[in-house]
Write a protein that holds these residues in place. Sequence first.
Motif, PDB file in Angstrom:
ATOM      1  N   LYS A 144      47.603  40.095  40.365  1.00  0.00           N
ATOM      2  CA  LYS A 144      46.257  39.622  40.008  1.00  0.00           C
ATOM      3  C   LYS A 144      45.195  39.995  41.027  1.00  0.00           C
ATOM      4  N   ASP A 168      41.921  34.482  44.012  1.00  0.00           N
ATOM      5  CA  ASP A 168      41.364  34.640  42.668  1.00  0.00           C
ATOM      6  C   ASP A 168      40.052  33.877  42.498  1.00  0.00           C
ATOM      7  N   ASN A 182      41.480  33.846  36.146  1.00  0.00           N
ATOM      8  CA  ASN A 182      42.862  33.718  35.698  1.00  0.00           C
ATOM      9  C   ASN A 182      43.188  34.662  34.557  1.00  0.00           C
TER      10      ASN A 182
HETATM   11 CA    CA Z   1      43.541  30.156  39.640  1.00  0.00          CA
END
Ligand code: CA
Length: 457
Positions: free
Chosen positions: A22, A102, A227
């Motif tokens: 991510k 993130d 996300n």
């Molecule tokens: Ca998160």
Amino acid sequence: MSTTVLILAAGQGKRMRSSLPKVLHPLAGRPLLGHVLAAAAALKPREIRVVHGHGGAQVREAFPDPAIHWVHQAEQRGTGHAVRLALKGVPADDVVLVLYGDVPLVTPATLRRLRAKARGGRLALLTAEFADPAGYGRIIRSGGNRGGVVAIVEEKDAAPEQRAIREINTGLMACPAGVLARLVRRLRADNAQQEYYLTDVVGLAVKEGLGVAAVAAATLDEVMGINDKAQLAAAGRVLRRRSADALLAAGVTLVDPERIDVHGRLRCGRDVTIHPDVFFEGEVSLGDGVVVGPFSHVSNSRIAAGSVIHSHSVVEGANVGPGCEIGPYARLRPETELVGEARIGNFVEVKKSSIGRRSKVNHLSYIGDASVGGHVNVGAGTITCNYDGVSKHRTRIGDHAFIGSGVELVAPVEVGAAATIGAGSTISKDAPAGELTVARSKQVTISGWKRPARARK
Ligand code: CA
Ligand code: UD1
């Protein structure tokens, strides 16, 4: 008091539905983690520690900076577990700032406010009010939610009335290292996700009678968590907006501020105009009065005052002098230098070449590995044949030369100053200065010639 920054970046990011870890997903041309590292570095911490796990070496290799201290979390057992690992060896009186890989848009100004609240042994949380708090941990306050912070409840563990709370945990916090280390050692994984939640340190701190301060984020944008791909796209919009606003404030004319993309740093002089759908990458500078036409892509280039880039042009690694005109549909590749007032027209590609003052290459040409003097006219469809299959060779063209249309210049070759090359020539030997050189077969007419006729059946 020194600061240690911990950045949590070990998660896989399942909701991204991607094989890329991510924190490596690009946002405005830079991985998510790169944005967080830049914000962290602005605080001049003693050390930056990044907890990585998923994607292992791939994440580390994307950031070769030797100043980053990497902490490996082999199994992702929760944000609390990640912090416990990362705190090993951090001096107890450092202020620790916990950032999430993130949550990329946070500004150094907000981080400084958060850090300031952690002085005096307190735990400070960065919070925000979201109209739609879905997915975030909720801030629980005492006295019917008007008093101090008493706990954070993750959405998956929240009761229906708690889910209605719109004050959320951004995930970012600051705390003296010694206090935080003591609190994370006491975490339990008795929750819906069977993870060690960092957020549970709040309840523990309150039980110990420690102060918990909530610091509100300056804008909602800066605390958005990424996300999934929809949130990644939304963050991209925020950054586009931020860079467009900064350009407008600096006096740049953006024909449509919604339609400009800057990945890197764009510096502009006065009275610059940028048309819609232009993409800038890397380090670009535009001098006074520069105009960039629609649908162009400009990367790592310097465009001097008064030059115009017409629509659909690609300019990469070029140094464009003042008063030039480029395009439409031109391509300048790395190590191109236009001295000034040059004209590079449609469907012309220039690579690793210098083009002198007032020279023109107006249509459908390829100029590679060439030095072109000033006041040169290169006719339509002229090609420098710079590559023999093994090596590249240079073409030199002197000042005031005139190259007719459809000429092939077989490098290495030199065209002297003020030489004229007849259209359609294939020039494989040097052409002397001031003379006309023609290299094409003589035209013949075969009179009375008949076209082949079709046999009749
Ligand atoms: Ca998160
Ligand atoms: C977390 C917070 C939530 C907050 C939200 C804000 C917890 C328990 N919850 O939820 O209160 O509203 O962020 O965006 O902290 N990570 C690790 N190791 C792990 C688990 C996670 O390094 O074992 C990293 C992830 O890579 C990510 C960050 O920690 O960068 C947050 O983890 P994530 O799983 O995204 O937490 P959220 O569910 O978003």
